[in-house]
Design an enzyme around this catalytic site. Sequence first.
Site, PDB file in Angstrom:
ATOM      1  CE1 TYR A 150      -3.093  -2.917   0.160  1.00 17.75           C
ATOM      2  CE2 TYR A 150      -3.729  -2.288   2.364  1.00 17.75           C
ATOM      3  CZ  TYR A 150      -3.874  -3.112   1.275  1.00 17.75           C
ATOM      4  OH  TYR A 150      -4.804  -4.110   1.297  1.00 17.75           O
ATOM      5  CE  LYS A 207       1.538 -17.821  -2.022  1.00 22.68           C
ATOM      6  NZ  LYS A 207       0.747 -19.040  -1.843  1.00 22.68           N
ATOM      7  CG  ASP A 239      -1.800 -20.105   0.147  1.00 21.74           C
ATOM      8  OD1 ASP A 239      -1.012 -19.933   1.097  1.00 21.74           O
ATOM      9  OD2 ASP A 239      -1.467 -20.719  -0.882  1.00 21.74           O
ATOM     10  CG  ASP A 263      -6.923  -4.363   4.287  1.00 26.98           C
ATOM     11  OD1 ASP A 263      -7.889  -4.277   5.061  1.00 26.98           O
ATOM     12  OD2 ASP A 263      -6.859  -3.724   3.218  1.00 26.98           O
ATOM     13  CG  ASP A 267     -12.350  -6.583   6.549  1.00 28.23           C
ATOM     14  OD1 ASP A 267     -11.924  -5.970   7.550  1.00 28.23           O
ATOM     15  OD2 ASP A 267     -13.008  -6.039   5.648  1.00 28.23           O
TER      16      ASP A 267
END
Length: 374
Positions: A150, A207, A239, A263, A267
Amino acid sequence: MARATYRICTLPGDGIGPEIMAEGKKVLAAVGTRANVDFVCEDHLIGGAAIDATEGTENPTALPEETLLSARASDAVLLAAVGGPKWTNTDAGKPRPEQGLLAIRKGLGLYLNLRPVRMFDALREASPLRPELLEGVDLVIVRELTGGLYFGEHRRERDVEGAGVGGGKGGFASDTMEYSEYEVDRVVRWAFEAARRRRGVVHSVDKANVLETSRMWREITHAIAAEYPDVRAEDLYVDNAAMQLVANPAQFDVIVTENTFGDILSDEASMLTGSLGMLASASLGSGTALYEPSHGSAPDIAGKGIANPLAQILSVELMLRHSFQMDDEADWIVSAVRSALDDGWRTADIADDATPADHVLGTVAMGDKVVEYL
Ligand code: NAD
């Protein structure tokens, strides 16, 4: 002993913000009386309310300078929510409420976001997961907040040779994911410290089979893990983490991860409880820490007196814990919320067909109820 005094910069913001903030303050004052501590709250403007107040001035803004100065000078910042349709149709040159949020996080140097996900047994039926999967769920997601994808370089080019469909000219875009060692170290270290005070397990999510930033993240995490032999450390690919969060959420204690993964996973994890009105978050860093509900300003129910104030009240719990080291007092708030729910008290968003009409409370009555159980 002298009575302690803490100064809190309170930012009610927009929509239901002022309604739920009033309940947060009410609970804070009740805790203060019982704990012999003065919490001095000072309201300031942020978001749409700040845009309205500064409209027509030289510098219309969602974060006035005096709000940031007060936040910096305070012992903690308690925010409700910002935004609403009134400010969404402005043109690109005009300020937007959400810019106030980004600006205050940046202005306070908040590099870590913390979102606890805790099951209240009385609300198990509200979760989309089967109740037996939720037994013992009590986890916290620690997310890096100011680095990664970001905040790396964002680039867009048009008419690039070979980028078009069929080999001709077309568009090209790239986003860069970057991390420096110190950015990873401070967040991962915080997660291990937190695990030490909790159930002693850290899952570091990355990852590393694909990304270089993740390989560095993993190296740093392993070095820090060696300093915490009492904490069980596990690596998890993102994942797999997404899958495990719904397959077996009770295995987690502290999950630590970079910005984008955090992020998305936070959620996903927030849905375990099935109820947005119950989740609080903390942003910590080099400056004053900031505490806020995870939900937005709910303009659809603003002014109706029916908003659920519990996420705001649980933000006060996080503030006591992380800014003032008042763990016992923070536990009082959790117990009071739990007791109110166990006795069947609900706001409309968490009520169901089984809730008797006289147990559905408005915002103020739910705040009063929590104070009653404190
Ligand atoms: P929202 O979280 O405000 O609302 C989503 C749904 O949940 C709505 O139906 C709302 O009524 C309900 N809801 C939310 N909080 C509730 C509560 N405490 N009690 C009862 N019901 C509640 O999300 P949205 O509708 O996507 O966004 C509304 C505005 O809030 C937008 O302007 C958005 O940009 C802003 N927003 C702000 C923040 C923040 O301040 N941190 C976060 C998210 C969205």
